[in-house]
Design a protein around this motif. Sequence first.
Motif, mmCIF file in Angstrom:
data_model
loop_
_atom_site.group_PDB
_atom_site.id
_atom_site.type_symbol
_atom_site.label_atom_id
_atom_site.label_comp_id
_atom_site.label_asym_id
_atom_site.label_seq_id
_atom_site.Cartn_x
_atom_site.Cartn_y
_atom_site.Cartn_z
ATOM 1 N N ARG A 67 35.149 42.854 34.987
ATOM 2 C CA ARG A 67 36.416 42.214 34.627
ATOM 3 C C ARG A 67 36.096 41.048 33.708
ATOM 4 O O ARG A 67 35.346 40.139 34.089
ATOM 5 C CB ARG A 67 37.202 41.725 35.845
ATOM 6 N N TYR A 172 48.396 39.136 43.334
ATOM 7 C CA TYR A 172 48.353 37.674 43.504
ATOM 8 C C TYR A 172 48.907 36.965 42.271
ATOM 9 O O TYR A 172 49.767 36.082 42.375
ATOM 10 C CB TYR A 172 46.930 37.209 43.853
ATOM 11 N N ASP A 173 48.432 37.360 41.100
ATOM 12 C CA ASP A 173 48.966 36.732 39.890
ATOM 13 C C ASP A 173 50.446 37.052 39.724
ATOM 14 O O ASP A 173 51.229 36.210 39.299
ATOM 15 C CB ASP A 173 48.173 37.180 38.657
HETATM 16 C C1 3PY Z 1 45.539 39.695 41.471
HETATM 17 O O1 3PY Z 1 45.875 40.041 42.608
HETATM 18 O O2 3PY Z 1 46.235 38.987 40.735
HETATM 19 C C2 3PY Z 1 44.269 40.152 40.936
HETATM 20 O O3 3PY Z 1 43.954 39.925 39.806
HETATM 21 C C3 3PY Z 1 43.331 40.854 41.842
HETATM 22 O O4 3PY Z 1 42.744 39.943 42.676
#
Ligand code: 3PY
Length: 251
Positions: A67, A172-173
């Motif tokens: 990533r 999460y984001d």
């Molecule tokens: C998220 O959940 O935003 C990710 O990028 C994975 O952890």
Amino acid sequence: MLKERLQNKEFLFGPFVNLCHPAVLEIAGFAGFDFAIIDTEHGEISTDRAVEMVRAAKLAGISPVVRVYGNQPELISKALDIGADAVQIPQVSSREEAEAAVYAAKFSPEGGRGANRYVRAARYSAMDKAAYFRKANQETAVIVQVEGKAGLDRLADIITVPGIDVLFIGPYDLSASLGIPGQVEHPLIMEAMHRTIQLARQAGVAIGFFVDDAVSAVKWKKAGVQYISFAADVGLLYNAFRQSVAIFREE
Ligand code: 3PY
């Protein structure tokens, strides 16, 4: 290779790796995961350390995904040059951004990735040069993360960009972008996931999702999510440590 397994409609499961040590990739491989995501967006891992981790992953029979820190061509080509099976690009919010990510990941004529045959991915020139550029385009996967409200609103458009192998939703984001940070089970996130699965079926693209636990991974697998990233090495280690301490202290 990860891409071939995705094309074969396999369900793939793997953790994020934030600890900067090749042994973590070996352990993940020996544990039977399909891939591991070497995370240079969050945490301390830099490209020069990531290459050792990619090597270890290959030795342990697990697909290394890198990533990158952002949707930047030089980071995308570097991740692939060091031999990652796939590059995962965070915060993609529009069709143009998705196209730029694919362009950066593909050699001509499909894209504009800088062409060098002396890199690790080309076995430092041991590979036939024409074969390398062709095989790299065919065999490496592009995973784009949609994880903001803007990207979500444009999902139907993003998902049809040629060259995307996995459209990954980052809960999460996304929860942060929707004003509900950390509430990854929130109905808004669930709705986004179900809509993504629907759109992906129509577009014939694999879906990726992040989960914190294996029970949720099974749930999303049953819903058709093919690429499931599972927690992170540090969190898994913490849980194992914590559980043992609790047993010892009879908490
Ligand atoms: C998220 O959940 O935003 C990710 O990028 C994975 O952890």
